[in-house]
Scaffold this motif. Sequence first.
Motif, PDB file in Angstrom:
ATOM      1  N   TYR A 131       5.621  -8.232   7.286  1.00  0.00           N
ATOM      2  CA  TYR A 131       5.545  -6.785   6.433  1.00  0.00           C
ATOM      3  C   TYR A 131       5.555  -5.547   7.525  1.00  0.00           C
TER       4      TYR A 131
ATOM      5  N   ARG B 213       3.906   7.126   3.007  1.00  0.00           N
ATOM      6  CA  ARG B 213       3.962   6.212   3.702  1.00  0.00           C
ATOM      7  C   ARG B 213       3.646   4.797   2.862  1.00  0.00           C
ATOM      8  N   LEU B 214       4.483   3.682   3.036  1.00  0.00           N
ATOM      9  CA  LEU B 214       4.202   2.453   2.558  1.00  0.00           C
ATOM     10  C   LEU B 214       4.185   1.462   3.419  1.00  0.00           C
ATOM     11  N   VAL B 215       3.455   0.321   2.892  1.00  0.00           N
ATOM     12  CA  VAL B 215       3.400  -0.974   3.623  1.00  0.00           C
ATOM     13  C   VAL B 215       3.989  -1.687   2.732  1.00  0.00           C
TER      14      VAL B 215
ATOM     15  N   LYS C  29       0.617   5.476   0.782  1.00  0.00           N
ATOM     16  CA  LYS C  29      -0.518   6.651   1.087  1.00  0.00           C
ATOM     17  C   LYS C  29       0.253   7.756   1.196  1.00  0.00           C
TER      18      LYS C  29
ATOM     19  N   ASP D  84       1.120  -1.170   0.056  1.00  0.00           N
ATOM     20  CA  ASP D  84       0.038  -0.068  -0.021  1.00  0.00           C
ATOM     21  C   ASP D  84       0.946   1.206  -0.076  1.00  0.00           C
TER      22      ASP D  84
ATOM     23  N   MET E 105       8.552   4.801   5.555  1.00  0.00           N
ATOM     24  CA  MET E 105       8.328   6.309   4.992  1.00  0.00           C
ATOM     25  C   MET E 105       9.453   6.338   3.722  1.00  0.00           C
TER      26      MET E 105
ATOM     27  N   SER F  79       6.076  -5.614   2.052  1.00  0.00           N
ATOM     28  CA  SER F  79       6.239  -7.121   2.358  1.00  0.00           C
ATOM     29  C   SER F  79       7.388  -7.666   1.612  1.00  0.00           C
TER      30      SER F  79
ATOM     31  N   GLN G 282       5.645  -1.004   8.015  1.00  0.00           N
ATOM     32  CA  GLN G 282       5.467   0.456   7.530  1.00  0.00           C
ATOM     33  C   GLN G 282       6.838   0.940   7.266  1.00  0.00           C
TER      34      GLN G 282
END
Length: 103
Positions: free
Chosen positions: A73, A64-66, A50, A48, A77, A68, A75
Amino acid sequence: PVAAASSLVNRDKVPPTFMLDEGCIELMHSGQTAGQAGANPYRVQIIDIKPIKNPQGGAADRHRLVISDGRHYMQAMLSRSLNPMIQRDGIRALSIVRIDNYI
């Protein structure tokens, strides 16, 4: 789940350049840095993205990334200097990226 969440991938037939580095997120948490002597860059999948607005309004927004590694996984930046990768290069959710360096 390398290419997309809706498709099943036979790991034996996936080219090595598209495979995720399973376990690398655990290594990042333990302090091993990508790019250290003897350490290769990590390949992870963006789950993801955002955008995060700058409260001062002047400087560029952050993202902001998620991410994996196929097993874990976390978070993250993205540095402002890498914003063009999202805006111009089309990096988006489910993209596989290489992490060369992180803090």
